[in-house]
Design a protein around this motif. Structure first.
Motif, short mmCIF file in Angstrom:
data_model
loop_
_atom_site.label_atom_id
_atom_site.label_comp_id
_atom_site.label_asym_id
_atom_site.label_seq_id
_atom_site.Cartn_x
_atom_site.Cartn_y
_atom_site.Cartn_z
N MET A 49 16.04 18.72 45.90
CA MET A 49 14.78 18.50 45.16
C MET A 49 14.56 17.01 44.96
N GLU A 50 13.39 16.57 45.32
CA GLU A 50 13.13 15.14 45.23
C GLU A 50 11.67 14.95 44.83
N ILE A 51 11.46 14.20 43.78
CA ILE A 51 10.08 13.94 43.39
C ILE A 51 9.69 12.58 43.95
N LYS A 52 8.53 12.50 44.54
CA LYS A 52 8.12 11.26 45.20
C LYS A 52 7.17 10.46 44.30
N TYR A 53 7.67 9.37 43.76
CA TYR A 53 6.83 8.53 42.90
C TYR A 53 6.11 7.50 43.75
N THR A 54 5.32 7.96 44.69
CA THR A 54 4.61 7.05 45.59
C THR A 54 3.16 7.53 45.69
N ILE A 55 2.34 6.70 46.33
CA ILE A 55 0.95 7.12 46.53
C ILE A 55 0.92 8.41 47.34
N GLN A 56 1.77 8.44 48.37
CA GLN A 56 1.84 9.63 49.21
C GLN A 56 2.19 10.86 48.37
N GLY A 57 3.19 10.69 47.52
CA GLY A 57 3.61 11.79 46.66
C GLY A 57 2.46 12.24 45.76
N LEU A 58 1.78 11.27 45.17
CA LEU A 58 0.66 11.58 44.27
C LEU A 58 -0.40 12.40 45.00
N LEU A 59 -0.69 12.00 46.25
CA LEU A 59 -1.70 12.72 47.03
C LEU A 59 -1.26 14.16 47.30
N VAL A 60 0.02 14.32 47.63
CA VAL A 60 0.52 15.67 47.91
C VAL A 60 0.43 16.53 46.65
N TYR A 61 0.89 15.97 45.52
CA TYR A 61 0.88 16.76 44.28
C TYR A 61 -0.54 17.09 43.83
N THR A 62 -1.46 16.15 44.04
CA THR A 62 -2.85 16.42 43.66
C THR A 62 -3.40 17.57 44.50
N THR A 63 -3.11 17.54 45.80
CA THR A 63 -3.58 18.63 46.66
C THR A 63 -3.02 19.96 46.17
N MET A 64 -1.70 19.96 45.90
CA MET A 64 -1.07 21.21 45.46
C MET A 64 -1.70 21.72 44.17
N ALA A 65 -1.95 20.80 43.24
CA ALA A 65 -2.53 21.20 41.95
C ALA A 65 -3.92 21.79 42.16
N ALA A 66 -4.70 21.13 43.04
CA ALA A 66 -6.06 21.60 43.29
C ALA A 66 -6.03 23.00 43.92
N TYR A 67 -5.15 23.19 44.90
CA TYR A 67 -5.05 24.51 45.55
C TYR A 67 -4.63 25.59 44.56
N LEU A 68 -3.64 25.24 43.73
CA LEU A 68 -3.12 26.22 42.78
C LEU A 68 -4.21 26.61 41.77
N LEU A 69 -4.92 25.58 41.31
CA LEU A 69 -6.01 25.82 40.35
C LEU A 69 -7.09 26.66 41.01
N ALA A 70 -7.38 26.33 42.28
CA ALA A 70 -8.40 27.08 43.02
C ALA A 70 -8.00 28.55 43.09
N PHE A 71 -6.70 28.79 43.32
CA PHE A 71 -6.21 30.16 43.42
C PHE A 71 -6.38 30.89 42.09
N VAL A 72 -5.94 30.25 41.02
CA VAL A 72 -6.01 30.89 39.71
C VAL A 72 -7.46 31.20 39.32
N VAL A 73 -8.32 30.19 39.52
CA VAL A 73 -9.72 30.36 39.15
C VAL A 73 -10.35 31.47 39.98
N SER A 74 -10.01 31.54 41.27
CA SER A 74 -10.56 32.59 42.12
C SER A 74 -10.09 33.97 41.67
N MET A 75 -8.82 34.04 41.25
CA MET A 75 -8.31 35.32 40.77
C MET A 75 -9.02 35.73 39.49
N LEU A 76 -9.48 34.74 38.72
CA LEU A 76 -10.20 35.04 37.47
C LEU A 76 -11.69 35.30 37.74
N ARG A 77 -11.98 35.58 39.00
CA ARG A 77 -13.34 35.94 39.42
C ARG A 77 -14.36 34.84 39.19
#
Ligand code: HEM
Lengths: 262, 347
Positions: A1-29
């Motif tokens: 397990m490695e957390i990336k404290y870099t711009i690249q890491g930030l971009l990856v985590y932002t994408t993941m957060a957006a996708y996850l939120l998109a999933f949850v919101v879609s499930m909530l109709r």
């Protein structure tokens, strides 16, 4: 397990957060908000990939970090499948996006590497890109197969195919890509090492993935939709073989004494 | 016929599943043993049965001939099997083809050879074969992503930098004149001959990277100085400007290059190519690949010489398979959709 404290890491985590939120919101109709978030996540994924490209100065498909980064741009495949192929699983794709980005965000190192001589070939990009695209498509096929197994059906009145046919359509879409990846790889082997087939584990696993889908086609031709569960099981088995192929070099460390080849 | 087709379809399924299982087994035993396994006699029986089943399929199922995509995929597979067999060791033996299938050539810089060492079975050493022409290595070199640099402190305290290659120059200003790199060394050594010291490149194992730099003052004679990457300042001449050979220790390799010439029996050069990984030389039914090199001093290259009579057949099969699946799984559906759309639009 490695957390990336870099711009690249930030971009990856932002994408993941957006996708996850998109999933949850879609499930909530709330499909509209879900779609907007999914699209936003995709935009960040593209920026993230472009940033990596700029950073390493060659097409970033060299190692597992870069390959998973590429897989994270799943949105166009999602859209194409829903709009053109009429295959469901649009919301599940958001979750696939999170899953494929997880190894890029938390498992694999992101140190840029120079391209070694063996990878300096015009075949590098098409071979890997075609494979990765086929993997996304086959992952969607496996999700459809899973829906078939648990008996999920599309809403009445929607123009989405039932999961058994959805699986078949996805495998039809992915199989030519898988074939192309295998053949480009083999041709590259001839160009780089003198052999179009070297029987090494990674090659053999890629053949296994291809053969499982071949078995799927022939089985489905013989029995049609008489044994839908078996059809689905074969499609899922194909995806399992793909995952093993992709991660073999890492997995093979689990078997002591075994050679590993990239 | 119906029963035959049913049996054939079962056979096809069993054969595909069998190959899947055998491939998983092959993946666990490593490339070398897997290669032996898939070329063993029982495996040859399997390949033949698969080929016969495919041909029988084409005969028994009209659709496999009528539908172009299906014909291309199945016929393509047959060609790949045939090509694979033609190019295999057993294929060469059975067809009486005595060209060298695959072997290694070691060539020193400036030398030529026609000898190929063919590996026998595991642990049984090598056979030596001769090609009908000679391959000459003019030069072997390795290129790196991060080149070394020569840094020189000029009169006004500034540092100038050039890539460490023979012929590179630096202008040191009106007082100090010019500097030029005249030689590069991977393993610098010094010898005494007739009371005169001479620097030379030692081909034996070891590493002592150095540059010979000639400095020519505006008025006066040129003098040569040696700059060492591992021993900065060693042997520094107080009258010369301060110099540094800056070279990363574990540099990433960007290329292995063998400058080759093919020379026929009459001594004529008939082909020439600087080969690299991914860019082999083709001549006389053979391809020569950059395989390995002298890791200690970079004085020889190791090439792999390969001839494979099955290649055109295999590649024809690849084309048919690719076009076949794309036709059958993508294009035919696309065309069907367009046609049905046109029909509904027409109504
Ligand atoms: C071993 C003997 C084989 C026989 C007897 C056989 C026979 C068949 C038959 C009858 C079909 C159905 C055609 C239809 O849709 O009407 C089929 C489909 C197909 N076969 Fe084979 N096959 C064999 C091996 C292979 C192999 C080795 C390949 C590898 C390329 C292959 C690739 C395909 C493909 C791609 C399809 C299309 C599947 C689909 O559209 O659903 N077959 N085969």
């Amino acid at each position: 397990m490695e957390i990336k404290y870099t711009i690249q890491g930030l971009l990856v985590y932002t994408t993941m957060a957006a996708y996850l939120l998109a999933f949850v919101v879609s499930m909530l109709r709330k499909p509209k908000t879900g779609h907007a978030l999914y699209l936003f996540g995709f935009a960040v994924a593209v920026v993230s990939y472009a940033y990596r490209w700029y950073d390493v100065r060659h097409v970033p498909l060299q190692n597992l970090f870069e390959v998973f980064l590429f897989l994270g741009m799943i949105y166009p495949v999602s859209l194409f499948c829903r709009r053109v192929l009429r295959v469901g699983g649009y919301v599940a794709d958001m979750l696939i996006g999170v899953i494929v980005l997880f190894p890029a965000g938390f498992v694999f190192h992101a140190e840029p590497q120079y391209l070694p001589p063996a990878l300096q070939s015009w075949l590098f990009t098409p071979h890997v890109a075609v494979y990765m695209l086929s993997y996304i498509v086959m992952a969607k096929a496996a999700v459809q197969a899973g829906c078939q197994l648990i008996g999920k059906t599309p809403k009445r009145g929607s123009d989405i195919l039932p999961p058994e046919q959805g699986t078949y359509r996805m495998v039809l879409a992915g199989f030519p890509l898988l074939t192309l990846g295998l053949i480009l790889g083999s041709y590259w082997g001839k160009l780089a090492w003198g052999d179009y087939w070297g029987w090494d584990p990674k090659e053999l696993w890629s053949l296994v993935s291809w053969l499982v889908f071949l078995a799927y086609f022939h089985f489905r031709y013989m029995f049609g939709r008489k044994h839908p569960n078996m059809n689905s099981l074969l499609a899922i088995l194909g995806m399992v073989a793909i995952i093993i192929t992709l991660l073999w070099v890492n997995l093979s460390k689990l078997f002591p004494g075994l050679h590993s080849y990239a | 016929m119906k029963k035959f087709r049913r049996i054939l379809m079962w056979l096809a399924l069993v054969l595909i599943i069998m190959l899947t299982i055998l491939s998983v087994y092959g993946a666990f035993i490593g490339a070398e043993r897997a290669q032996g396994f898939f070329n063993s006699a029982p495996s040859v029986v399997y390949w033949v049965v698969l080929g016969v089943a495919l041909i029988a399929g084409l005969v028994a199922f009209r659709r496999l001939i009528r539908v172009p995509g299906l014909l291309l995929t199945h016929a393509g597979c047959i060609l790949i099997l045939i090509g694979g067999m033609l190019g295999s060791e057993k294929g060469y033996r059975v067809s009486g083809n005595d060209t060298t299938r695959k072997g290694l050539m070691q060539i020193d810089e400036g030398q030529s050879t026609n000898r190929v060492f063919v590996r026998k079975k595991e642990g049984q050493g090598h056979d030596m074969k001769e090609l009908p022409f000679f391959v000459k290595l003019n030069d072997f070199r390795i290129e790196y992503y991060e080149p070394g640099y020569l840094e020189i402190e000029t009169g006004d305290g500034k540092v100038q930098r050039v890539v460490a290659e023979v012929g590179r120059r630096i202008d040191l200003g009106a007082e100090q004149g010019k500097a030029q790199i005249v030689k590069t060394f991977e393993n610098w050594k010094m010898s005494m001959e007739d009371g005169k010291r001479t620097a030379y490149e030692d081909p034996h194992p070891g590493s002592n990277p150095a540059l010979a730099v000639q400095i020519t003052p505006p008025s006066g004679e040129a003098t040569t100085h040696h700059v060492f990457s591992l021993h900065p300042g060693f042997g520094h001449d107080p009258n010369a400007p301060k110099m540094l050979y800056n070279r990363p220790v574990n540099r990433a390799i960007s290329d292995y290059i063998s400058e080759l010439e093919v020379i026929d029996k009459d001594g004529k050069i008939v082909a020439k190519k600087d080969i690299e990984v991914n860019h082999p030389l083709r001549y006389g039914g053979y391809r020569f690949y950059q395989q390995d090199y002298d890791h200690q001093a970079g004085r020889y290259t190791i090439l792999e010489a390969v001839s494979d009579t099955g290649i055109p057949v295999v590649f024809a099969g690849y084309w048919m398979l690719c076009v076949g699946v794309i036709w059958h799984m993508w294009l035919s559906h696309l065309f069907k959709n367009i046609r049905s759309k046109k029909q509904t639009d027409g109504n």
